[in-house]
Design a protein around this motif. Sequence first.
Motif, mmCIF file in Angstrom:
data_model
loop_
_atom_site.group_PDB
_atom_site.id
_atom_site.type_symbol
_atom_site.label_atom_id
_atom_site.label_comp_id
_atom_site.label_asym_id
_atom_site.label_seq_id
_atom_site.Cartn_x
_atom_site.Cartn_y
_atom_site.Cartn_z
ATOM 1 N N ALA A 132 -4.616 36.459 -14.119
ATOM 2 C CA ALA A 132 -4.509 37.288 -15.316
ATOM 3 C C ALA A 132 -5.874 37.785 -15.778
ATOM 4 C CB ALA A 132 -3.811 36.502 -16.422
ATOM 5 N N GLU A 133 -6.912 36.916 -15.702
ATOM 6 C CA GLU A 133 -8.221 37.324 -16.234
ATOM 7 C C GLU A 133 -8.874 38.390 -15.364
ATOM 8 O OE1 GLU A 133 -7.254 34.442 -15.238
ATOM 9 O OE2 GLU A 133 -8.756 33.352 -14.101
ATOM 10 N N ILE A 134 -8.581 38.360 -14.056
ATOM 11 C CA ILE A 134 -9.141 39.387 -13.174
ATOM 12 C C ILE A 134 -8.520 40.736 -13.501
ATOM 13 C CG2 ILE A 134 -9.273 40.121 -10.749
ATOM 14 C CD1 ILE A 134 -9.493 37.081 -10.128
ATOM 15 N N PHE A 135 -7.212 40.715 -13.817
ATOM 16 C CA PHE A 135 -6.536 41.942 -14.249
ATOM 17 C C PHE A 135 -7.189 42.484 -15.517
ATOM 18 C CE2 PHE A 135 -3.230 43.853 -16.922
ATOM 19 C CZ PHE A 135 -2.899 44.929 -16.131
ATOM 20 N N ALA A 136 -7.550 41.587 -16.444
ATOM 21 C CA ALA A 136 -8.173 42.029 -17.701
ATOM 22 C C ALA A 136 -9.493 42.744 -17.427
ATOM 23 C CB ALA A 136 -8.384 40.833 -18.623
ATOM 24 N N ILE A 137 -10.287 42.195 -16.483
ATOM 25 C CA ILE A 137 -11.561 42.840 -16.153
ATOM 26 C C ILE A 137 -11.305 44.213 -15.513
ATOM 27 C CG2 ILE A 137 -13.627 42.665 -14.703
ATOM 28 C CD1 ILE A 137 -13.373 39.602 -15.011
ATOM 29 N N GLY A 138 -10.296 44.270 -14.623
ATOM 30 C CA GLY A 138 -9.940 45.547 -13.985
ATOM 31 C C GLY A 138 -9.554 46.589 -15.019
ATOM 32 N N CYS A 139 -8.776 46.163 -16.020
ATOM 33 C CA CYS A 139 -8.358 47.086 -17.076
ATOM 34 C C CYS A 139 -9.557 47.614 -17.846
ATOM 35 C CB CYS A 139 -7.455 46.371 -18.067
ATOM 36 S SG CYS A 139 -5.813 46.224 -17.476
ATOM 37 N N ALA A 140 -10.483 46.718 -18.172
ATOM 38 C CA ALA A 140 -11.653 47.140 -18.938
ATOM 39 C C ALA A 140 -12.414 48.214 -18.171
ATOM 40 C CB ALA A 140 -12.550 45.936 -19.211
ATOM 41 N N PRO A 161 -0.195 46.663 -28.656
ATOM 42 C CA PRO A 161 -0.139 45.230 -28.993
ATOM 43 C C PRO A 161 -0.246 44.323 -27.766
ATOM 44 C CG PRO A 161 1.985 46.314 -29.384
ATOM 45 C CD PRO A 161 0.998 47.394 -29.111
ATOM 46 N N ALA A 162 0.292 44.786 -26.622
ATOM 47 C CA ALA A 162 0.259 43.934 -25.430
ATOM 48 C C ALA A 162 -1.174 43.662 -24.983
ATOM 49 C CB ALA A 162 1.036 44.584 -24.295
ATOM 50 N N PHE A 163 -2.083 44.619 -25.229
ATOM 51 C CA PHE A 163 -3.477 44.398 -24.819
ATOM 52 C C PHE A 163 -4.052 43.193 -25.559
ATOM 53 C CE2 PHE A 163 -7.986 44.807 -25.569
ATOM 54 C CZ PHE A 163 -8.466 44.960 -24.279
ATOM 55 N N TRP A 164 -3.800 43.124 -26.873
ATOM 56 C CA TRP A 164 -4.371 42.030 -27.671
ATOM 57 C C TRP A 164 -3.697 40.710 -27.337
ATOM 58 C CZ3 TRP A 164 -8.757 43.709 -29.122
ATOM 59 C CH2 TRP A 164 -8.906 45.055 -29.412
ATOM 60 N N MET A 165 -2.374 40.791 -27.035
ATOM 61 C CA MET A 165 -1.676 39.577 -26.590
ATOM 62 C C MET A 165 -2.280 39.088 -25.282
ATOM 63 S SD MET A 165 2.245 40.533 -27.242
ATOM 64 C CE MET A 165 3.111 39.807 -28.592
ATOM 65 N N PHE A 166 -2.584 40.038 -24.420
ATOM 66 C CA PHE A 166 -3.142 39.688 -23.123
ATOM 67 C C PHE A 166 -4.521 39.041 -23.274
ATOM 68 C CE2 PHE A 166 -4.449 40.257 -18.781
ATOM 69 C CZ PHE A 166 -3.263 40.027 -18.123
ATOM 70 N N ALA A 167 -5.316 39.591 -24.195
ATOM 71 C CA ALA A 167 -6.658 39.038 -24.434
ATOM 72 C C ALA A 167 -6.543 37.592 -24.924
ATOM 73 C CB ALA A 167 -7.398 39.899 -25.455
ATOM 74 N N ALA A 168 -5.607 37.355 -25.867
ATOM 75 C CA ALA A 168 -5.411 35.992 -26.376
ATOM 76 C C ALA A 168 -4.909 35.080 -25.261
ATOM 77 C CB ALA A 168 -4.412 36.005 -27.536
ATOM 78 N N LEU A 169 -4.044 35.632 -24.424
ATOM 79 C CA LEU A 169 -3.471 34.866 -23.314
ATOM 80 C C LEU A 169 -4.552 34.346 -22.368
ATOM 81 C CD1 LEU A 169 -0.958 34.149 -21.560
ATOM 82 C CD2 LEU A 169 -1.170 36.391 -20.553
ATOM 83 N N VAL A 170 -5.486 35.235 -22.018
ATOM 84 C CA VAL A 170 -6.540 34.843 -21.078
ATOM 85 C C VAL A 170 -7.350 33.672 -21.643
ATOM 86 C CG1 VAL A 170 -8.694 35.633 -20.026
ATOM 87 C CG2 VAL A 170 -6.681 37.094 -19.975
#
Length: 223
Positions: A165-173, A189-198
């Motif tokens: 999941a965290e690699i996906f977050a970096i890719g998105c950024a 909202p899903a972006f912020w949920m995802f950030a909290a999730l990581v």
Amino acid sequence: MTAVSLSEAASGVPTLPLKPRADLIVCPRCDAVFALKRPENGQRAVCQRCATVLITPRRKAGLQIIALSVAIVILILGAAFFPFLSVHAVGASNSVSIIDAALAFSDGPLILLSLATAALIFLIPLCRVLLSLYVLVPLVADRPPARHAARAFRLAETLRPWSMAEIFAIGCAVAVIKISDLADVTFGPAFWMFAALVVLVVVQENFICRWSVWNALSTRRKS
Ligand SMILES: [Zn+2]
């Protein structure tokens, strides 16, 4: 946190014992064998050779891990289905959820890519959290371990490197920075949920003392 020093027991072990010995602990990284001395709550035992953390008992850690795991399940489901990004350009706007994005390739030859993306981002982290809940809930409730709990916990540990999941977050950024010149991008909202999730996944990982779980599984099975 203070480190408890464990004495290396290699010289005191003349032959390999046939049964697992409860008075020894083996470093999972460098295979050094130590005489087991259980640290107090809040202390931790580290490998003297490679500094891998071996035991980190914490008071009430079980309940906290369960609470974190439930939060992670909710965030994974929310992050999958709520809009992740909205893109506005030349009068048109479009918002997309991660499931939409992963399924965008599902009717072409890229279906394998689409399935792999969905699995690495969501299904594997979700599987791992559900497996750890399955293992931990009976242990925390002082009941005998669930059926096949040891196998479930081993599977959760095996899947750990595949949870990305965290690699996906970096890719998105990176992608967002690239397209922000061309279009107006806003996070849903899903972006912020995802950030909290990581962040929560990392915290939960660090709270689980694997030795304590294995120890509880093996001692309760015998009794
Ligand atoms: Zn080690």
